[in-house]
Design a protein around this motif. Structure first.
Motif, PDB file in Angstrom:
ATOM      1  N   VAL A 241      66.063 -70.574  92.593  1.00  0.00           N
ATOM      2  CA  VAL A 241      64.689 -70.135  92.377  1.00  0.00           C
ATOM      3  C   VAL A 241      64.274 -70.398  90.936  1.00  0.00           C
ATOM      4  O   VAL A 241      65.118 -70.572  90.051  1.00  0.00           O
ATOM      5  N   THR A 242      62.981 -70.410  90.715  1.00  0.00           N
ATOM      6  CA  THR A 242      62.420 -70.518  89.366  1.00  0.00           C
ATOM      7  C   THR A 242      61.976 -69.126  88.914  1.00  0.00           C
ATOM      8  O   THR A 242      61.032 -68.573  89.486  1.00  0.00           O
TER       9      THR A 242
ATOM     10  N   LEU B 105      56.548 -64.102  92.410  1.00  0.00           N
ATOM     11  CA  LEU B 105      56.269 -65.358  93.091  1.00  0.00           C
ATOM     12  C   LEU B 105      54.883 -65.835  92.693  1.00  0.00           C
ATOM     13  O   LEU B 105      54.006 -65.033  92.356  1.00  0.00           O
ATOM     14  N   ARG B 106      54.693 -67.137  92.756  1.00  0.00           N
ATOM     15  CA  ARG B 106      53.354 -67.677  92.564  1.00  0.00           C
ATOM     16  C   ARG B 106      52.691 -67.871  93.931  1.00  0.00           C
ATOM     17  O   ARG B 106      53.334 -68.325  94.880  1.00  0.00           O
ATOM     18  N   THR B 107      51.420 -67.533  93.999  1.00  0.00           N
ATOM     19  CA  THR B 107      50.691 -67.734  95.246  1.00  0.00           C
ATOM     20  C   THR B 107      50.665 -69.230  95.575  1.00  0.00           C
ATOM     21  O   THR B 107      50.670 -70.064  94.661  1.00  0.00           O
TER      22      THR B 107
ATOM     23  N   VAL C  66      65.057 -64.504  98.353  1.00  0.00           N
ATOM     24  CA  VAL C  66      66.038 -64.664  97.279  1.00  0.00           C
ATOM     25  C   VAL C  66      65.661 -63.812  96.079  1.00  0.00           C
ATOM     26  O   VAL C  66      66.510 -63.119  95.488  1.00  0.00           O
ATOM     27  N   LYS C  67      64.402 -63.832  95.695  1.00  0.00           N
ATOM     28  CA  LYS C  67      63.998 -63.062  94.516  1.00  0.00           C
ATOM     29  C   LYS C  67      64.159 -61.567  94.751  1.00  0.00           C
ATOM     30  O   LYS C  67      64.560 -60.829  93.838  1.00  0.00           O
ATOM     31  N   ALA C  68      63.909 -61.109  95.965  1.00  0.00           N
ATOM     32  CA  ALA C  68      64.122 -59.690  96.270  1.00  0.00           C
ATOM     33  C   ALA C  68      65.605 -59.352  96.216  1.00  0.00           C
ATOM     34  O   ALA C  68      65.996 -58.304  95.683  1.00  0.00           O
ATOM     35  N   ALA C  69      66.444 -60.230  96.751  1.00  0.00           N
ATOM     36  CA  ALA C  69      67.884 -59.982  96.744  1.00  0.00           C
ATOM     37  C   ALA C  69      68.431 -59.985  95.320  1.00  0.00           C
ATOM     38  O   ALA C  69      69.253 -59.142  94.951  1.00  0.00           O
ATOM     39  N   LEU C  70      67.989 -60.940  94.503  1.00  0.00           N
ATOM     40  CA  LEU C  70      68.452 -61.001  93.118  1.00  0.00           C
ATOM     41  C   LEU C  70      68.011 -59.763  92.341  1.00  0.00           C
ATOM     42  O   LEU C  70      68.773 -59.226  91.528  1.00  0.00           O
TER      43      LEU C  70
ATOM     44  N   MET D  89      67.890 -63.912 104.936  1.00  0.00           N
ATOM     45  CA  MET D  89      67.294 -64.704 103.860  1.00  0.00           C
ATOM     46  C   MET D  89      66.184 -65.621 104.346  1.00  0.00           C
ATOM     47  O   MET D  89      65.366 -66.092 103.550  1.00  0.00           O
ATOM     48  N   PHE D  90      66.135 -65.872 105.658  1.00  0.00           N
ATOM     49  CA  PHE D  90      65.106 -66.774 106.178  1.00  0.00           C
ATOM     50  C   PHE D  90      64.102 -66.066 107.078  1.00  0.00           C
ATOM     51  O   PHE D  90      63.278 -66.719 107.712  1.00  0.00           O
TER      52      PHE D  90
END
Length: 317
Positions: free
Chosen positions: A25-26, A281-283, A267-271, A258-259
């Motif tokens: 992820v970014t 996240l970006r829209t 992923v960002k929620a898990a991290l 995850m999917f």
């Protein structure tokens, strides 16, 4: 010799990019800017001993549609700094809707220190197979870096046919495939007819693709269970197929969780639950709902202990 979960990570046949890679992820900061220190920290954490052999930046999970070319270059540089001296690889996504744009991204990625390129089929325009081949060859000609083609027709709008892979494989820089087509027969034919190194790009098919000749994974779930993916790969490589199958089945809830929502959001929620940097996240992507967040943590329960320990936090309830 590194050991993970009691399994020795034995030396396997040489590959261009390694065996276990994660499409990273970014991270964004509170002002919606790319968070480069967070990216370095996350890249180093993902490539620690026993986890990933490398990372892919600026791919779909990295929200590449929503980042600028300059931000993409900075992400390559951050990842390069994070893995410096470790022997771990940095692969840069250079997908775009037109060839000239992909060439600019490829050349910038080389300048910023990438070890290889991930090149998805141009999206939205749905080019012919002849057009796909011209695109792949033009990008491959534009740098000295090895290229992994990315076959994901449900996103790109067009599949890469076996004959196109066979023609592309004649280029010395086109060496690998990230396979997210979900067509094991087609993949089998390409592996039979070419020397392209195949990587599973669909986590639920990691083990089936190994069985027909894949050399590894470009994973999403490797953000949180990179050690388990390494275990699965090395068990299978050692001929311990029943044990590899047990790991595959153990990971099924993680694949599902995850999917369930767009992967970057999950992923960002898990991290974040592990205390690792990821940011917002970006829209047009949106954060998980409370219900989705609860379901995700339930699917991850019991399988992220090693990840939590590596992050220095307690396992989320």
């Amino acid at each position: 010799m590194t050991t993970i979960h009691g399994v020795e990570l034995t030396t396997t046949a040489a590959t261009t990019f390694g065996n276990v890679l994660t499409a990273m992820v970014t991270p964004f900061d509170q002002c919606d800017r790319v968070d480069l220190p967070a990216a370095e920290r996350l890249a180093a954490w993902l490539t620690r001993d026993g986890w990933n052999d490398g990372i892919v930046v600026n791919g779909t999970t990295g929200e590449s549609i929503a980042t600028s070319d300059h931000e993409k270059s900075k992400m390559v540089g951050a990842a390069r700094r994070a893995v410096a001296g470790s022997g771990k690889r940095v692969i840069a996504g250079v997908g775009a809707g037109d060839t000239r744009h992909s060439i600019r991204l490829a050349q910038a990625a080389e300048q910023w220190g990438a070890d290889g390129l991930l090149l998805v089929a141009p999206y939205y325009s749905r080019p012919s197979q002849r057009g796909l081949l011209r695109h792949f060859l033009a990008v491959a000609d534009s740098t000295s870096l090895p290229v992994m083609l990315y076959d994901i027709p449900q996103r790109a709008g067009v599949a890469i046919e076996p004959e196109t892979f066979a023609a592309a494989a004649k280029h010395p820089s086109i060496v690998a495939v990230k396979d997210a087509k979900g067509d094991l027969e087609s993949s089998s034919w390409v592996m039979r007819e070419t020397a392209l190194e195949y990587y599973s790009g669909d986590d639920a098919l990691n083990l089936p693709l190994l069985a027909i000749g894949a050399v590894g994974f470009v994973s999403v779930v490797g953000h949180v269970v990179g050690d388990k993916l390494a275990e699965l790969f090395h068990l299978y490589s050692q001929g311990r197929v029943d044990q590899a199958l047990a790991v595959h089945r153990e990971l099924l809830p993680v694949y599902r969780g995850m999917f369930r929502a767009p992967a970057a959001a999950s992923v960002k929620a898990a991290l974040a639950a592990l205390g690792m940097p990821a940011g917002s996240l970006r829209t047009p992507l949106a954060e998980l709902t409370a219900e989705e967040h609860t379901a995700l943590l339930a699917d991850l329960a019991g399988l992220t202990n090693a990840a939590a320990a590596g992050a220095g936090v307690s396992q989320p309830a």
